[in-house]
Design a protein around this motif. Structure first.
Motif, short mmCIF file in Angstrom:
data_model
loop_
_atom_site.label_atom_id
_atom_site.label_comp_id
_atom_site.label_asym_id
_atom_site.label_seq_id
_atom_site.Cartn_x
_atom_site.Cartn_y
_atom_site.Cartn_z
N PHE A 15 11.54 -1.59 4.14
CA PHE A 15 10.10 -1.65 4.38
C PHE A 15 9.75 -2.89 5.21
N LEU A 16 10.33 -4.02 4.86
CA LEU A 16 10.03 -5.25 5.59
C LEU A 16 10.57 -5.20 7.02
N ALA A 17 11.62 -4.43 7.23
CA ALA A 17 12.19 -4.29 8.58
C ALA A 17 11.37 -3.37 9.47
N ALA A 36 0.79 -3.83 5.62
CA ALA A 36 -0.51 -3.18 5.42
C ALA A 36 -0.53 -1.70 5.78
N ARG A 37 0.54 -1.20 6.41
CA ARG A 37 0.54 0.20 6.82
C ARG A 37 0.85 1.11 5.63
N PRO A 38 0.49 2.40 5.72
CA PRO A 38 0.87 3.33 4.65
C PRO A 38 2.39 3.43 4.51
N MET A 86 0.86 -1.18 0.00
CA MET A 86 0.00 0.00 0.00
C MET A 86 0.89 1.22 0.00
N THR A 87 0.73 2.09 -0.94
CA THR A 87 1.54 3.29 -1.03
C THR A 87 0.67 4.50 -0.73
N SER A 88 1.34 5.59 -0.35
CA SER A 88 0.61 6.77 0.08
C SER A 88 -0.13 7.44 -1.05
N SER A 89 0.24 7.16 -2.30
CA SER A 89 -0.47 7.77 -3.41
C SER A 89 -1.91 7.30 -3.46
#
Length: 309
Positions: free
Chosen positions: A61-63, A114-116, A1-4
């Motif tokens: 991101f995974l970290a 799942a977070r932004p 999920m990206t902020s766009s």
């Protein structure tokens, strides 16, 4: 999920809580076996091995990182030109840096994150292009207007690629801070301004009160702070930044090792400790990560430390 495709914006997220930045791009690439001894540093891989850049972003991101800083720190039209890369191709590579981070965010979503997630386009200092350690000195002998003319063209290209923010980072000199604040106007992209410091002064010797005050009334600036400095310099700088500007503070120190520009190598030992995170946050830091020599394990520890607060 990206902020766009999601809310909130990065600015809103900073107003609501603390956001985790990634760590050093170069050390993550080197740990994967890539040679960064070239003057273009990690920017060389934008052209030669873009998948490696995506993999580095994905690891962060995974970290637990919420924000990826693009591999454009050392990507400039002038630096690429010295390698025989023309203007149009250089512009394509600058835009690619944003696209690669977006790709990593999508891959993280596919892997269950799942977070932004946000992407910040790195705009390194003029000294980074010189590749001689000048970003730790400042005082290039250029005027503010000359520095703005250097920065603005690549910032226009990066803005066109649609990042969530600019990381105006590792700025050693308040004069260059002025140039970057002029260059960011009208581009439609919020920014953070981050100095590299020595104690409570910029690397060029200006008091941080004066350096941070430059950004206090600039609407485009959503955070101010420090990066690529010793971990011990973070807390006092954070207190000054919060007091002078009233804005959220961004902090991402390096490991505490020292950069030998002649040898192009790090020396000394790491002094980065995630246990310091609470003090940074208490002082006003809301965007917290690591810079050179700070890898995914440390970013995971930062996220854990913040969760425990």
């Amino acid at each position: 999920m990206t902020s766009s495709n999601t809310s909130p914006s990065l600015a809103d997220a900073l107003a609501d809580g603390t956001v985790v930045l990634d760590g050093g791009m170069s050390n993550q690439l080197e740990s994967a076996g890539h040679d960064l001894s070239d003057e273009l540093w990690s920017a060389r891989l934008l052209a030669e091995q873009p998948d490696a850049v995506t993999e580095a972003h994905l690891a962060y991101f995974l970290a637990g990182a919420d924000v990826a800083i693009t591999a454009s720190y050392q990507a400039t039209f002038e630096g690429f030109a010295r390698r025989g890369i023309g203007h149009d191709e250089a512009a394509r590579l600058l835009a690619r840096s944003v696209d690669l981070a977006r790709t990593a965010a999508r891959q993280a979503g596919d892997a269950g994150v799942a977070r932004p997630l946000w992407v910040a386009a790195s705009v390194g200092p003029y000294g980074a292009m010189l590749a001689d350690g000048a970003e730790y000195r400042g005082r290039y002998g250029l005027s503010v207007d000359e520095l703005e003319r250097f920065h603005r063209p690549r910032m226009e290209v990066l803005a066109g690629a649609g990042p969530d923010a600019f990381a105006l980072e590792t700025v050693p000199d308040a004069d260059e801070g002025v140039a970057l604040l002029q260059a960011v106007r009208g581009l439609g992209v919020p920014a953070w301004l981050s100095y590299t410091v020595d104690g409570v002064h910029t690397r060029a010797g200006q008091p941080l009160e004066e350096a941070f005050a430059l950004a206090a009334e600039v609407d485009e600036v959503i955070a101010v702070g420090v990066n690529c400095c010793a971990p011990g310099d973070v807390e006092p700088a954070t207190e000054i930044a919060a007091r002078v500007t009233g804005k959220p503070v961004v902090v991402y120190p390096n490991s505490g090792e020292a950069w030998d520009a002649e040898a192009r190598a790090w020396t000394g030992r790491s002094r980065f400790a995630p246990a310091q995170v609470k003090a940074w946050r208490d002082a006003g830091a809301r965007l917290i990560g690591g810079c050179c020599r700070v890898g995914p394990e440390a970013i995971a520890s930062i996220r854990q430390a913040l969760a425990a607060i």
